[in-house]
Design a protein around this motif. Sequence first.
Motif, mmCIF file in Angstrom:
data_model
loop_
_atom_site.group_PDB
_atom_site.id
_atom_site.type_symbol
_atom_site.label_atom_id
_atom_site.label_comp_id
_atom_site.label_asym_id
_atom_site.label_seq_id
_atom_site.Cartn_x
_atom_site.Cartn_y
_atom_site.Cartn_z
ATOM 1 N N ILE A 92 0.837 -1.199 0.000
ATOM 2 C CA ILE A 92 0.000 0.000 0.000
ATOM 3 C C ILE A 92 0.873 1.251 0.000
ATOM 4 O O ILE A 92 0.588 2.214 -0.712
ATOM 5 C CB ILE A 92 -0.973 -0.026 1.199
ATOM 6 N N ARG A 93 1.957 1.248 0.761
ATOM 7 C CA ARG A 93 2.849 2.420 0.780
ATOM 8 C C ARG A 93 3.507 2.633 -0.582
ATOM 9 O O ARG A 93 3.636 3.770 -1.044
ATOM 10 C CB ARG A 93 3.896 2.259 1.881
ATOM 11 N N ILE A 94 3.916 1.568 -1.246
ATOM 12 C CA ILE A 94 4.508 1.699 -2.578
ATOM 13 C C ILE A 94 3.465 2.232 -3.560
ATOM 14 O O ILE A 94 3.748 3.111 -4.373
ATOM 15 C CB ILE A 94 5.084 0.347 -3.059
ATOM 16 N N LEU A 95 2.252 1.735 -3.454
ATOM 17 C CA LEU A 95 1.171 2.189 -4.323
ATOM 18 C C LEU A 95 0.880 3.674 -4.103
ATOM 19 O O LEU A 95 0.718 4.435 -5.052
ATOM 20 C CB LEU A 95 -0.079 1.346 -4.063
ATOM 21 N N LEU A 96 0.849 4.098 -2.844
ATOM 22 C CA LEU A 96 0.609 5.514 -2.556
ATOM 23 C C LEU A 96 1.751 6.395 -3.050
ATOM 24 O O LEU A 96 1.513 7.495 -3.563
ATOM 25 C CB LEU A 96 0.394 5.718 -1.055
ATOM 26 N N ALA A 97 2.981 5.947 -2.904
ATOM 27 C CA ALA A 97 4.121 6.733 -3.390
ATOM 28 C C ALA A 97 4.062 6.874 -4.912
ATOM 29 O O ALA A 97 4.288 7.961 -5.452
ATOM 30 C CB ALA A 97 5.435 6.072 -2.964
ATOM 31 N N THR A 98 3.730 5.799 -5.595
ATOM 32 C CA THR A 98 3.593 5.851 -7.050
ATOM 33 C C THR A 98 2.465 6.792 -7.446
ATOM 34 O O THR A 98 2.598 7.581 -8.387
ATOM 35 C CB THR A 98 3.332 4.441 -7.618
ATOM 36 N N LEU A 100 1.327 9.332 -5.744
ATOM 37 C CA LEU A 100 1.732 10.713 -5.459
ATOM 38 C C LEU A 100 2.651 11.255 -6.546
ATOM 39 O O LEU A 100 2.452 12.374 -7.035
ATOM 40 C CB LEU A 100 2.416 10.791 -4.093
ATOM 41 N N VAL A 101 3.638 10.468 -6.941
ATOM 42 C CA VAL A 101 4.568 10.907 -7.994
ATOM 43 C C VAL A 101 3.816 11.128 -9.307
ATOM 44 O O VAL A 101 4.035 12.128 -10.003
ATOM 45 C CB VAL A 101 5.709 9.876 -8.175
ATOM 46 N N THR A 102 2.909 10.224 -9.638
ATOM 47 C CA THR A 102 2.130 10.359 -10.871
ATOM 48 C C THR A 102 1.254 11.605 -10.820
ATOM 49 O O THR A 102 1.183 12.383 -11.779
ATOM 50 C CB THR A 102 1.267 9.100 -11.090
ATOM 51 N N PHE A 103 0.584 11.801 -9.697
ATOM 52 C CA PHE A 103 -0.307 12.951 -9.538
ATOM 53 C C PHE A 103 0.479 14.265 -9.617
ATOM 54 O O PHE A 103 0.084 15.196 -10.314
ATOM 55 C CB PHE A 103 -1.045 12.841 -8.196
ATOM 56 N N GLY A 154 -3.031 9.103 -11.293
ATOM 57 C CA GLY A 154 -2.664 9.282 -9.889
ATOM 58 C C GLY A 154 -3.874 9.220 -8.974
ATOM 59 O O GLY A 154 -3.840 8.604 -7.909
ATOM 60 N N SER A 155 -4.980 9.835 -9.393
ATOM 61 C CA SER A 155 -6.209 9.809 -8.589
ATOM 62 C C SER A 155 -6.763 8.395 -8.471
ATOM 63 O O SER A 155 -7.198 7.972 -7.400
ATOM 64 C CB SER A 155 -7.266 10.725 -9.211
ATOM 65 N N VAL A 156 -6.741 7.653 -9.577
ATOM 66 C CA VAL A 156 -7.228 6.269 -9.551
ATOM 67 C C VAL A 156 -6.351 5.412 -8.637
ATOM 68 O O VAL A 156 -6.854 4.594 -7.857
ATOM 69 C CB VAL A 156 -7.274 5.690 -10.987
ATOM 70 N N LEU A 157 -5.031 5.601 -8.689
ATOM 71 C CA LEU A 157 -4.130 4.833 -7.822
ATOM 72 C C LEU A 157 -4.364 5.147 -6.343
ATOM 73 O O LEU A 157 -4.313 4.254 -5.503
ATOM 74 C CB LEU A 157 -2.675 5.092 -8.201
ATOM 75 N N VAL A 158 -4.622 6.407 -6.027
ATOM 76 C CA VAL A 158 -4.918 6.768 -4.632
ATOM 77 C C VAL A 158 -6.203 6.068 -4.193
ATOM 78 O O VAL A 158 -6.284 5.514 -3.087
ATOM 79 C CB VAL A 158 -5.021 8.297 -4.460
#
Length: 176
Positions: A92-98, A100-103, A154-158
């Motif tokens: 989940i932390r890796i997904l959130l970091a990705t 954030l960077v994308t967004f 980025g929004s979809v990943l969050v």
Amino acid sequence: MDPVDVVLTKDAFTALASESRLRMLKDLNVRRMTIAELAADLDLAKSTVHHHLRVLVDAGFVAAEDDGHAWVYYALTPEGHALLYPHDGVRIRILLATALVTFVGGIAALAKFLVVLLSDETPGIPMLGGGGAQVQEAPPWDLLILGLALTLIGSVLVGYAYLRWRKRRRIDQDIS
């Protein structure tokens, strides 16, 4: 439930080298089962299932639960569960970091598009031969498209990370 590190020893590799044992781990993830239940579910002989369970027990992924009744139930140990669900919090932390960077990349591309669009000094393309008026360059529509796409991704990943976090929290509450 605290994360458990799975140490991959020779026994662990031996246990994971069989498709039947992997299917047993997945079945035991759903609920604890007897040898007869596993044999019926996997369409294997009871003696074969017993052999595979011995290997899984020796590797520390499965434990026998003898509660004094006629049947012995087998269930996943914390190591067996961690093998199937490796540190879900890390995912989940890796997904959130990705996300954030994308967004942020999308916002930066949109900002660059707006700066170029609103600036008075839009670069012109000089005419060949040096004479005549310069042709104004079109706005960088590719920056707009890139910015919108990255912001949307980025929004979809969050959102996806949030749903995984909620699911994980619900599973942890059910276990405890």
